[in-house]
Design a protein around this motif. Structure first.
Motif, mmCIF file in Angstrom:
data_model
loop_
_atom_site.group_PDB
_atom_site.id
_atom_site.type_symbol
_atom_site.label_atom_id
_atom_site.label_comp_id
_atom_site.label_asym_id
_atom_site.label_seq_id
_atom_site.Cartn_x
_atom_site.Cartn_y
_atom_site.Cartn_z
ATOM 1 N N ALA A 161 0.700 -1.263 -0.552
ATOM 2 C CA ALA A 161 0.258 -0.176 0.314
ATOM 3 C C ALA A 161 0.647 1.602 0.293
ATOM 4 O O ALA A 161 1.906 2.015 0.719
ATOM 5 N N GLY A 162 0.615 2.194 -1.414
ATOM 6 C CA GLY A 162 1.538 3.864 -0.981
ATOM 7 C C GLY A 162 2.605 3.161 -1.889
ATOM 8 O O GLY A 162 3.145 4.650 -1.851
ATOM 9 N N VAL A 163 2.955 2.563 -2.206
ATOM 10 C CA VAL A 163 4.555 2.375 -3.043
ATOM 11 C C VAL A 163 3.480 2.022 -4.431
ATOM 12 O O VAL A 163 3.704 1.211 -4.528
ATOM 13 N N GLU A 164 4.246 3.314 -4.845
ATOM 14 C CA GLU A 164 3.938 3.226 -6.723
ATOM 15 C C GLU A 164 5.039 4.488 -7.589
ATOM 16 O O GLU A 164 5.774 4.887 -6.574
ATOM 17 N N ALA A 165 4.660 4.813 -8.595
ATOM 18 C CA ALA A 165 5.609 5.027 -9.054
ATOM 19 C C ALA A 165 5.664 6.991 -8.501
ATOM 20 O O ALA A 165 6.792 7.047 -8.169
#
Length: 89
Positions: A25-29
């Motif tokens: 959760a929350g880790v994206e580009a």
């Protein structure tokens, strides 16, 4: 021992396994440069994440490297640097 580059997809999967967060959760580009603390991951979650990375990729991450890697981008770069040193990339 892994022979591929450590990616954001790998990090998301390991965060899910280590911290129990849905799909990392929350880790994206768009959050690659946001501190893990701001993303909701504490030091215990990061230690567990480091342990999962070590086991899955056959490398050693000392605590200093792990805790100096305060963002997803920094951790991905640190893991890939270790993979390069170990000849896994």
């Amino acid at each position: 021992m892994a022979s591929s580059e450590f990616t954001i997809k790998d990090l998301r999967h390991i965060l899910h396994e280590a911290a129990g967060e849905s799909d990392g959760a929350g880790v994206e580009a768009g959050t690659m440069d946001v501190d893990f603390v701001q993303l909701g991951y504490d030091s215990v979650a990061l230690l567990e994440t480091g342990n999962w990375i070590e086991r899955r990729f056959g490398i050693l991450l000392d605590e200093e490297t792990l805790f100096d890697s305060v963002t997803p981008r920094a951790l991905i770069e640190a893991v890939n640097a270790q993979l390069t040193v170990n000849g896994n990339l």
